[in-house]
Enzyme design. Structure first.
Site: not given
Length: 674
Positions: A30-31, A213-214, A599, A244
């Protein structure tokens, strides 16, 4: 650089025909999408950098984004680009529009400790549990965009009625101090935009494209800010993942993702499902677990990283046995695979679980770092220096005045402060302003008044210099004038004083580096001060540079990745947490489990305890329901009552032992023969 992106990522970068929601699964890049879209908007679409804002939730995420953008854009083309946290953007808006809100431009930003102290003073209590609950309630009201009047009107329970009254007095106190808390940095700009169309139009014209973002972590207040800034044209890209969403307890509202589809009928949704982090087995386990939650949007992660190792689930006798087992497995795995300590993470639901793990890591001399430890800016010595900066910036900041006036001691004692406080309250003045009033001066004795005025005039002299002289010079001379180093060595043990002075020196050096902006222009001390209030740690303090095992809560691990993950304490009552079970919030706990699983890049070890000490009593525990939701073919159970795969487990153990022996032979025989 678009050719490096997959089809869905490229589509997300290029889509500009309306509002866009990018559903970005864990590890799906996503970044890269956000940073490439910023570059695309500037290079291909005619946007100026100053017309774009990318909003994140942490300083670390903003810094990473800034670094990636700078690799694709030169300084000239990126000049004026805003990459900031929600709070930083709110601060920029408030700084420029303070007059419209009844604040001066040099308002102060109070941290949680300052807010706590104000509440304690208002209630005249030291009941920590009560004060924390009230602080949390006020924050929840602000995040939900509920004013003190609305809180009072809606309160039905006696406790909430009292909390609403406290909320009113708390806000009045902040206004008198010309100060805001962190929640106000978003709430007040929203209030301003809703009440002042002219100011809103100015900011809508200033920021013509937003990337958020997020998005699943936004609260009601942040959602309203984005909606107001993007206006009817809705030029924005929101990036988020409903799977998430793990911050409901602090006001985040996952429904904001769903709300987008209702508020923006033209909303385009693009899913990023290819994971670039984990093996297929890890992703299959994550998909199986999260499938038990109701879905806002259907998606399934997949990977080209191969099937990967089987996931191990171990039942330990108790927490001591669990910690010992984790450490032994970690050491064996590191030895066999020639990895680094930094490739490993041990994740847990609550900070209290770290203690026993730390003991066993120390016993085996394994270096480790704990994520979410005390912030550099929370250290007492740093807060002492920051109190001077805050007071220089805003002399009406009473909490800063009290700390600076008494640290180091300057002859200004409790009696002086009580008289000063009483006078200031009666005449509706700040403590600093009250010190210069004739009425107060006639009340104080000669020595008391002299010491008080000496301190206040010192602050005035620094204020005069702070806006024109180089920040580094002013800071060094201020430190020398207050004799802070001598104060530390007089009041602390030599070793402790040395550590604290080193921290202060490091902080001053960091500030001096910040005093030079990207264009090489010198910033004055005043322009640095509000930035400091929003920083949570030194930017160059990076634990990832140390070769150490990372210990972290699941919440703090979100957004990070590790080669090999040990997920501990996966039991009913811990994960899912007891309170979430009682309050029917298991879905968020399942998302937390999903975050923990995703993770891991290469291997995942999960453990739970059959019994555990709680409040001095031994309790029988049961494995978390989430373990039963994992795909049976991809996990192996060890210990406890697990009978399945026992033969495989024995064979696996023997094979590992043989492998270690062979490795030892290869390593030692040449040495012995030499």
């Amino acid at each position: 650089m678009l050719h490096q992106l997959n089809t869905q990522q490229r589509e997300a970068v290029k889509y500009l025909d309306g509002p866009l929601l990018v559903l970005a699964g864990a590890g799906s890049g996503k970044t890269s999408v956000i940073t490439q879209k910023i570059i695309y908007l500037i290079q291909q679409c005619g946007y100026q950098a100053r017309e774009i804002a990318a909003i994140t939730f942490t300083n670390k995420a903003a810094k990473e984004m800034q670094e990636r953008v700078s690799q694709g854009l030169d300084k000239e083309n990126s000049k004026g680009l805003t990459i900031a946290t929600f709070h930083s953007l709110g601060m920029q808006i408030m700084r420029q529009e303070a007059a419209h809100l009844g604040y001066k431009a040099q308002f102060s930003i109070l941290d949680a400790a300052d807010s706590y102290k104000i509440l304690a003073d208002i209630l005249a209590t030291t009941d920590k549990a009560l004060l924390r609950r009230l602080q949390w309630q006020i924050s929840q009201w602000k995040n939900a965009f509920i004013s003190p009047d609305q809180a009072s009107a809606n309160a039905t329970e006696e406790g909430l009625v009292a909390a609403a009254k406290l909320y009113q007095r708390y806000q009045q106190t902040l206004k008198a101090y010309q100060a805001v808390d962190f929640d106000d940095l978003i709430k007040l700009p929203v209030e301003l935009f809703e009440q002042n169309r002219e100011v809103l139009n100015k900011w809508q014209n200033k920021l013509k494209y937003l990337l958020i973002d997020e998005y699943q972590d936004t609260n009601q207040c942040q959602y309203r800010l984005v909606k107001l800034l993007t206006g009817p044209e809705a030029r924005f890209t929101a990036v988020g993942d409903d799977d998430q969403a793990i911050y409901g307890w602090r006001g985040a509202d996952v429904e904001n993702l769903n709300q987008l589809t209702q508020d923006y009928p033209r909303l385009k949704v693009i899913k990023l499902e290819q994971n670039y982090r984990s093996t297929a087995r890890i992703l299959k386990a994550a998909n199986h677990v999260i499938a038990n939650n109701p879905k806002l949007f259907e998606k399934k992660l997949w990977s080209e990283h191969g099937i990967g190792d089987v996931i191990q689930i171990s039942a330990a006798q108790d927490e001591e046995h669990e910690a010992e087992s984790v450490v032994m497995k970690l050491m064996a795995h590191k030895f066999e695979n020639r990895t680094q300590y930094g490739d490993y993470a041990i994740l847990y639901r609550g900070n209290h679980q770290a203690r026993v793990l730390e003991q066993h890591l120390r016993n085996h001399k394994i270096p480790y770092t704990i994520s979410g430890g005390q912030s550099f800016f929370d250290k007492a010595e740093i807060k002492d220096i920051v109190s001077y900066l805050r007071l220089i910036y805003n002399e009406d900041d009473d909490p800063a005045f009290i700390r600076a006036a008494t640290t180091p001691k300057k002859g200004i004692g409790n009696t002086t402060l009580e008289r000063l406080g009483d006078y200031a309250k009666q005449h509706q003045l700040s403590l600093f302003a009250a010190a210069f009033e004739g009425g107060l001066q006639s009340e104080l004795g000669g020595r008391q008044l002299e010491d008080l005025l000496t301190f206040c005039r010192f602050i005035q002299r620094i204020q005069e210099r702070a806006s024109k002289d180089p920040a580094a010079e002013v800071l060094q001379q201020m430190l020398e004038a207050i004799q802070y180093e001598a104060f530390l060595y007089d009041s602390e043990e030599p070793r402790q004083a040395e550590i604290k002075w080193k921290n202060v020196s490091e902080f001053i050096q960091w500030l001096c580096r910040k005093a030079t902006d990207e264009d090489g222009q010198e910033r004055d001390l005043l322009s640095l001060t509000q930035m400091v209030a929003l920083m949570s740690m030194l930017e160059d303090k990076n634990d990832s540079e140390l070769d150490s095992v990372k210990l972290s809560t699941l919440h703090a691990a979100k957004g990070l990745e590790y080669g090999h993950v040990f997920l501990v304490g996966v039991e009913e009552g811990i994960l899912p947490h007891r309170e979430s079970i009682e309050h029917d919030k298991v879905e968020e706990e399942r998302r937390l489990m999903y975050v923990g699983i995703t993770r891991a890049k290469k291997s995942l070890n999960i453990s739970w305890c059959q019994k555990r000490k709680r409040a001095g009593e031994v309790e029988i525990c049961e494995a978390s329901r989430f373990l039963a939701e994992m795909p049976a073919d991809d996990v192996r159970h060890f210990g406890g009552n697990a009978t399945q795969n026992q033969e495989e487990s024995k064979a696996s153990g023997k094979a590992r032992l043989a492998q270690i022996k062979a490795m030892l032979s290869r390593t030692l025989i040449p040495i012995l023969n030499s």
